[in-house]
Design an enzyme around this catalytic site. Structure first.
Site, short mmCIF file in Angstrom:
data_model
loop_
_atom_site.label_atom_id
_atom_site.label_comp_id
_atom_site.label_asym_id
_atom_site.label_seq_id
_atom_site.Cartn_x
_atom_site.Cartn_y
_atom_site.Cartn_z
N GLU A 1 0.81 -1.22 0.00
CA GLU A 1 0.00 0.00 0.00
C GLU A 1 0.85 1.27 0.00
O GLU A 1 0.47 2.26 -0.63
CB GLU A 1 -0.96 0.02 1.20
CG GLU A 1 -2.04 -1.04 1.09
CD GLU A 1 -3.13 -0.86 2.13
OE1 GLU A 1 -3.77 0.19 2.18
OE2 GLU A 1 -3.34 -1.80 2.93
N HIS B 1 7.91 -26.79 4.97
CA HIS B 1 7.22 -27.97 4.49
C HIS B 1 6.65 -27.77 3.09
O HIS B 1 5.90 -28.61 2.60
CB HIS B 1 6.12 -28.37 5.48
CG HIS B 1 6.69 -28.71 6.84
ND1 HIS B 1 7.11 -29.97 7.17
CD2 HIS B 1 6.95 -27.92 7.90
CE1 HIS B 1 7.59 -29.95 8.42
NE2 HIS B 1 7.51 -28.72 8.88
N LYS C 1 -13.37 0.00 -4.85
CA LYS C 1 -14.54 0.37 -4.03
C LYS C 1 -15.55 1.15 -4.87
O LYS C 1 -16.76 0.94 -4.75
CB LYS C 1 -14.09 1.19 -2.82
CG LYS C 1 -13.38 0.34 -1.76
CD LYS C 1 -12.98 1.14 -0.51
CE LYS C 1 -12.33 0.22 0.53
NZ LYS C 1 -11.82 0.91 1.72
#
Ligand code: PA5
Length: 360
Positions: free
Chosen positions: A241, A257, A351
């Site tokens: 950001e 892993h 948005k």
């Protein structure tokens, strides 16, 4: 002569920072003090009883405070704390749930939707917001609101968005002894600020040094499930950001892993990766050993790695020391890219488009 922007040019740093990110970072100790002392002290809690679980629902800069709470509470609270970043709430949420609905703007649609669900399920709700629709709905519904000061970016408001949750849990008798830790943490970051702020020269400033290493590289940030995992996530979000750059995060031992196997190809991209190892002296000894082995496995493959150690005694101090370094580093990285750290046009665009879809 270092390449790119001169990070010791304080006027130049301020010029690219249209929304006052540096000022917000400088003000973080005061923000934390006020957030803890003033914001949640008055909120009405008398109707909250018999809480079996806590949910923090929010997105982005408003959700990370939930992760901080989850991390802090993990070793001290017998009640589970879950962070929800979605329109819907998990099925277990009900009358015995305390829901913190957190949205700095008060207008994030996922949080508004989750707030509606929490109401429908009869959960106890506390809203944390600087206003917007969430503030209006809470007022309409008689839901307690912790009102936070507006005017900064949500991600610059973690003190306002996180510390009141600690205060509430303390007042409910669920988290004793928080005040001392908050004080220690504020003292710790005040000290740290002297080394991290724009006035501290690059040669002695760890945040400027990290930004320099991450410039034109892909940051891969590794923590642990102890306290540094949430910080790794925070660093990633702040690089995205503030510096408008990609970044990735993971935790040991899990990455031993799977992710570690993927450090073979493609070589030219691996050479552009800079790994940040977030270290905490209180991590499990086997995890510390894993760090040492993992370093050897990647050192000749990637651009390099940098270890950053948590500073301080208590969990809050250690958490916030790393967050503070990463926050400053991400803003210096923005300067190196010549980009204003404040505006997040991609989020605003999304948005707006989603809102337009609703209006049709
Ligand atoms: O930091 C940001 O600007 C974002 O991550 C926002 O926090 C996110 O989009 C959610 O908005 P709000 O915090 O206003 O609910």
């Amino acid at each position: 002569m270092a390449q790119g922007f001169d990070l010791d040019n304080v006027d130049g740093l301020c010029r690219i920072d249209s929304t006052g990110m540096f000022a917000a970072l400088e003000g973080l100790p005061a923000q934390c003090r006020s957030a803890y002392q003033d914001l949640a002290g008055q909120v009405e809690l008398s109707e909250i009883e018999a809480i079996s679980n806590v949910v923090v629902t929010g997105l982005g800069g408003s959700a990370i405070g939930g992760d901080l709470l989850r991390t802090y509470a993990a070793g001290r609270l017998s009640t589970p704390v879950i962070v929800n970043r979605d329109y819907v709430l998990p099925e277990f949420v009900g009358a015995d749930t305390l829901v913190f609905a957190v949205s700095y703007s008060g207008n994030t649609e996922e949080t508004l939707s989750a707030y509606g669900e929490a109401r429908a399920r009869g959960a106890s709700i506390i809203v944390i917001t600087a206003g917007g629709k969430l503030g209006e709905y809470a007022k309409r519904d008689g839901v307690p609101v912790i009102g936070v000061p507006g005017g900064i970016s949500p991600r610059a408001a973690t003190g306002f968005l996180f510390l009141p949750t600690l205060q509430v849990l303390q007042r409910l008798g669920m988290l004793p002894g928080v005040a001392d830790e908050v004080n220690e943490m504020i003292g710790n970051i005040k000290e740290l600020r002297k080394k991290l702020g724009p006035d501290a020269p690059e040669r002695d400033n760890p945040a400027k040094g990290i930004a320099r290493k991450l410039h034109n590289k892909i940051p891969v940030i590794w923590g642990t499930p102890g306290i540094t995992g949430v910080v790794a996530q925070r660093w990633k979000g702040q690089v995205n950001e503030n510096a408008k750059a990609p970044a990735y995060w993971n935790v040991l031992p899990e990455l031993n892993h799977n992710e570690i196997v993927g450090f073979q190809f493609p070589l030219e991209i691996l050479k552009r990766i800079h790994v940040i190892l977030l270290r905490d002296g209180q991590d499990h000894p086997r995890v510390q050993k894993r760090f040492e082995i993992t370093k050897k496995m990647i050192e000749d493959v990637v651009d390099g790695y940098t270890e950053v150690w948590a500073l301080g005694e208590g969990i809050l101090s250690r958490l916030y020391s790393l967050i503070y370094i990463g926050d400053y580093a991400s803003v210096y990285l923005a300067a190196l890219y010549g980009i204003d750290p404040g505006p997040v046009k991609a989020i605003d665009y999304l948005k707006k488009e989603l809102q337009a879809g609703k209006d049709n």
